[in-house]
Design an enzyme around this catalytic site. Structure first.
Site, PDB file in Angstrom:
ATOM      1  N   ASP A 288     -20.576  -3.770  -6.327  1.00 36.93           N
ATOM      2  CA  ASP A 288     -21.730  -3.142  -6.984  1.00 36.93           C
ATOM      3  C   ASP A 288     -22.552  -4.209  -7.719  1.00 36.93           C
ATOM      4  OD1 ASP A 288     -23.406  -1.092  -8.064  1.00 36.93           O
ATOM      5  OD2 ASP A 288     -21.705   0.286  -7.902  1.00 36.93           O
TER       6      ASP A 288
ATOM      7  N   ASP B  14       0.843  -1.207   0.000  1.00 32.35           N
ATOM      8  CA  ASP B  14       0.000   0.000   0.000  1.00 32.35           C
ATOM      9  C   ASP B  14       0.875   1.253   0.000  1.00 32.35           C
ATOM     10  OD1 ASP B  14      -1.996  -1.847   0.196  1.00 32.35           O
ATOM     11  OD2 ASP B  14      -2.439  -1.486   2.295  1.00 32.35           O
TER      12      ASP B  14
ATOM     13  N   LYS C 231     -11.958  -5.022  -3.969  1.00 34.78           N
ATOM     14  CA  LYS C 231     -13.195  -5.162  -3.185  1.00 34.78           C
ATOM     15  C   LYS C 231     -14.419  -4.689  -3.959  1.00 34.78           C
ATOM     16  CE  LYS C 231     -10.947  -4.697   1.304  1.00 34.78           C
ATOM     17  NZ  LYS C 231      -9.637  -4.134   0.918  1.00 34.78           N
TER      18      LYS C 231
ATOM     19  N   HIS D 150      -3.227  -1.963  -4.137  1.00 33.31           N
ATOM     20  CA  HIS D 150      -4.398  -1.082  -4.206  1.00 33.31           C
ATOM     21  C   HIS D 150      -4.011  -0.093  -5.290  1.00 33.31           C
ATOM     22  CE1 HIS D 150      -7.053  -2.240  -0.982  1.00 33.31           C
ATOM     23  NE2 HIS D 150      -6.048  -2.333  -0.138  1.00 33.31           N
TER      24      HIS D 150
ATOM     25  N   LYS E 124      -0.156  -8.054  -3.077  1.00 34.09           N
ATOM     26  CA  LYS E 124      -1.491  -7.431  -3.086  1.00 34.09           C
ATOM     27  C   LYS E 124      -1.319  -5.932  -3.318  1.00 34.09           C
ATOM     28  CE  LYS E 124      -4.052  -6.636   0.770  1.00 34.09           C
ATOM     29  NZ  LYS E 124      -4.528  -5.261   0.585  1.00 34.09           N
TER      30      LYS E 124
ATOM     31  N   ASP F 298      -6.574  -5.747  -4.693  1.00 27.80           N
ATOM     32  CA  ASP F 298      -7.532  -5.745  -3.568  1.00 27.80           C
ATOM     33  C   ASP F 298      -8.636  -4.704  -3.843  1.00 27.80           C
ATOM     34  OD1 ASP F 298      -8.723  -5.975  -1.107  1.00 27.80           O
ATOM     35  OD2 ASP F 298      -6.997  -5.266   0.054  1.00 27.80           O
TER      36      ASP F 298
HETATM   37  N1  5IU Z   1      -7.505  -5.534   4.459  1.00 24.02           N
HETATM   38  C1  5IU Z   1      -7.513  -5.587   5.836  1.00 24.02           C
HETATM   39  N2  5IU Z   1      -8.571  -6.167   6.459  1.00 24.02           N
HETATM   40  C2  5IU Z   1      -9.619  -6.691   5.795  1.00 24.02           C
HETATM   41  C3  5IU Z   1      -9.577  -6.642   4.372  1.00 24.02           C
HETATM   42  C4  5IU Z   1      -8.525  -6.060   3.757  1.00 24.02           C
HETATM   43  O1  5IU Z   1      -6.589  -5.133   6.500  1.00 24.02           O
HETATM   44  O2  5IU Z   1     -10.527  -7.231   6.416  1.00 24.02           O
HETATM   45  I1  5IU Z   1     -11.126  -7.436   3.319  1.00 24.02           I
HETATM   46  C5  5IU Z   1      -6.386  -4.921   3.717  1.00 24.02           C
HETATM   47  C6  5IU Z   1      -6.170  -3.464   4.011  1.00 24.02           C
HETATM   48  C7  5IU Z   1      -4.702  -3.312   3.769  1.00 24.02           C
HETATM   49  C8  5IU Z   1      -4.127  -4.645   4.171  1.00 24.02           C
HETATM   50  O3  5IU Z   1      -4.498  -3.136   2.383  1.00 24.02           O
HETATM   51  O4  5IU Z   1      -5.166  -5.589   4.006  1.00 24.02           O
HETATM   52  C9  5IU Z   1      -3.606  -4.708   5.586  1.00 24.02           C
HETATM   53  O5  5IU Z   1      -2.596  -3.751   5.810  1.00 24.02           O
HETATM   54  P1  5IU Z   1      -1.774  -3.625   7.194  1.00 24.02           P
HETATM   55  O6  5IU Z   1      -1.070  -4.962   7.412  1.00 24.02           O
HETATM   56  O7  5IU Z   1      -0.836  -2.510   6.932  1.00 24.02           O
HETATM   57  O8  5IU Z   1      -2.758  -3.315   8.295  1.00 24.02           O
END
Ligand code: 5IU
Length: 468
Positions: free
Chosen positions: A306, A248, A303, A272, A270, A301
């Site tokens: 819709d 991220d 999500k 975004h 993963k 990711d």
């Molecule tokens: N993420 C979560 N929890 C969830 C879902 C997705 O943390 O329930 I669905 C994503 C959000 C972020 C990553 O992109 O997983 C976790 O990041 P951290 O390890 O920095 O918290």
């Protein structure tokens, strides 16, 4: 009043009814229990709370306060609190989403124990919601008392979370008493008994409940027919990793740099993609090259959430053309099966795969109980495209479905915005998930390679310890 009399009274006031009912989950049931009516019969309410307090004496842990599961058990907890002079807490249901309101009302100190009061238990998920809210402010819960256990998995489910459920009566006993007193016939008794056995909510797997023979990633790869899971388990087996990094980061350079460095330690990256400020199609080309070089898959990711037609467009078109490069995407099940059908129209021909979000890691999220159960069903009915779950634990035993868990750090804890962390050992070893998703634990580490190695080792060791 003895228990038999109590059961008869609850039946008389229609707290327990028999016939054909469609439950919240869509399941048809021959019995309906709704103890909200009790508030209209104060004497009965006092009787019920006396029974609950008797059961509370069996509690193993100590407690300084009691808390009713909203809403039906709130007045019951109030009765107990007043009569027994034990302080009460209230869990505010509406606080979800309104960060400034207190989640728990009442006076407490961190570390205090609290006893949960509930009227009826099915899977135990409502009790768990209240436990989680109490835990989030530092209150410990070891025991819960319930008037009626519908015997559909609550005891096991709560035991798994280290909570002992003490029930005053079980549904099977209720129907025996009602039959004995001629209130229902033997036909209805057998209907309800069949219903109980056929609708048991399975508790999540824990080490002692996992099947004796735990399959290796290599064996699971062999069993998979979907090309993405076949490849994923193969990579996990060959590279000895169940680690997915969540990159991220805001620039293409940062993302590529991180993945180049930690590529050897992950089975999947993963992204975004909409976080990136300097996005260009060349970025995706480079991303794919690194993924190929270090042998990992790409998971956007996104999500999707819709209607089918819209997600189809969001997946295939726009700036990012996600279906062109992401091996895996994920979707919320909230729109219903259309979301999977829409995505499938784009992804199936490209051999892409989808994960359904069955549970989330964030405090107060709504993906629990019946929602999770319905999501599992949706996945099981679309296995040509849905290859598993984003969840906080293993949800089903099918070895071809993969469970991936976000909210992982080497130490438990939370961030300031509701994220809740579990350790790799807890996620893989105790909760039976397959993959840990780690973001800030790696990308914000001083030495990201060292951190990635540490997560790889912790996750893989937890898996190895499960093997025979
Ligand atoms: N993420 C979560 N929890 C969830 C879902 C997705 O943390 O329930 I669905 C994503 C959000 C972020 C990553 O992109 O997983 C976790 O990041 P951290 O390890 O920095 O918290």
């Amino acid at each position: 009043m003895d228990l038999e009399k109590l059961i008869l009274e609850l039946f008389a006031v229609e707290g327990i009814k028999f016939g054909n009912y469609t439950l919240k989950s869509g399941i048809e049931a021959p019995v309906y229990v709704d103890l909200r009516v009790v508030i209209s019969y104060p004497k009965l309410m006092v009787e019920v709370s006396n029974f609950l307090w008797e059961a509370a004496k069996k509690a193993k842990g100590s407690f300084k306060t009691i808390c009713g599961v909203p809403y039906t058990a709130l007045p019951l907890a109030t009765c107990i609190s007043v009569k027994e002079n034990i302080p009460m807490l209230i869990r505010r249901k509406e606080a979800k989403g309104y960060g400034t309101k207190k989640l728990i009302e009442g006076i407490f100190n961190e570390g205090d124990g609290c006893l949960i009061i509930e009227d009826v238990c099915t899977s135990g998920s409502s009790v768990l919601d209240t436990v989680q809210a109490l835990n989030s402010v530092g209150i410990a819960v070891t025991d819960a008392v319930v008037l009626l256990d519908r015997e559909q998995g609550a005891v096991d489910m709560l035991k798994y979370e280290n909570i002992t459920l003490h029930s005053i009566c079980k549904l099977s006993h209720v129907i025996e008493v009602l039959e004995k007193h001629g209130k229902i016939d033997s036909d209805m008794v057998s209907k309800v008994k069949t219903f109980i056995t056929e609708n048991r909510f399975k508790p999540p797997s824990s080490i002692d409940q996992l099947p004796k023979k735990v399959l290796t990633y290599g064996e699971r790869s062999e069993l998979c027919t979907h090309p993405v899971t076949k490849e994923l388990f193969k990579i996990m087996h060959e590279k000895e990793t169940n680690l997915v990094v969540s990159a991220d980061l805001k620039t293409t350079k940062e993302v590529l740099q991180v993945l180049k460095k930690i590529g050897p330690h992950i089975c999947m990256a993963k992204t975004h993609i909409d976080i990136i400020e300097d996005y260009n199609p060349e970025f995706v080309t480079q991303l794919c090259e690194i993924a190929k070089k270090h042998n990992f898959l790409l998971f956007e990711d996104r999500k999707f959430a819709d209607i089918g037609n819209t997600v189809k467009l969001q997946y295939s078109s726009g700036l990012y053309r996600i279906s062109d490069w992401a091996h895996v995407i994920n979707a919320h099940s909230v729109p219903g099966e259309g979301v999977v059908k829409g995505l499938k129209e784009v992804g199936l021909v490209k051999d892409r795969a989808c994960l359904l979000i069955a549970e989330m890691s964030s405090l107060g999220n709504l993906a629990t109980g019946d929602y999770t159960v319905a999501t599992i069903k949706m996945a099981e009915e679309n296995k040509d495209f849905v290859v598993g779950f984003i969840s906080q634990k293993k949800l089903c035993d099918d070895p071809t479905l993969v469970h991936m868990t976000p909210g992982v750090k080497l130490e438990c804890g939370k961030d300031s915005l509701g994220q809740q962390y579990l350790t790799p050992d807890e996620v893989i070893g105790r909760r039976g998930s397959d993959i840990i998703i780690v973001g800030r634990g790696i990308v914000q580490a001083h030495d990201i390679v060292k951190a990635a190695k540490a997560y790889q080792q912790a996750g893989y060791l937890a898996y190895q310890q499960l093997l025979p």
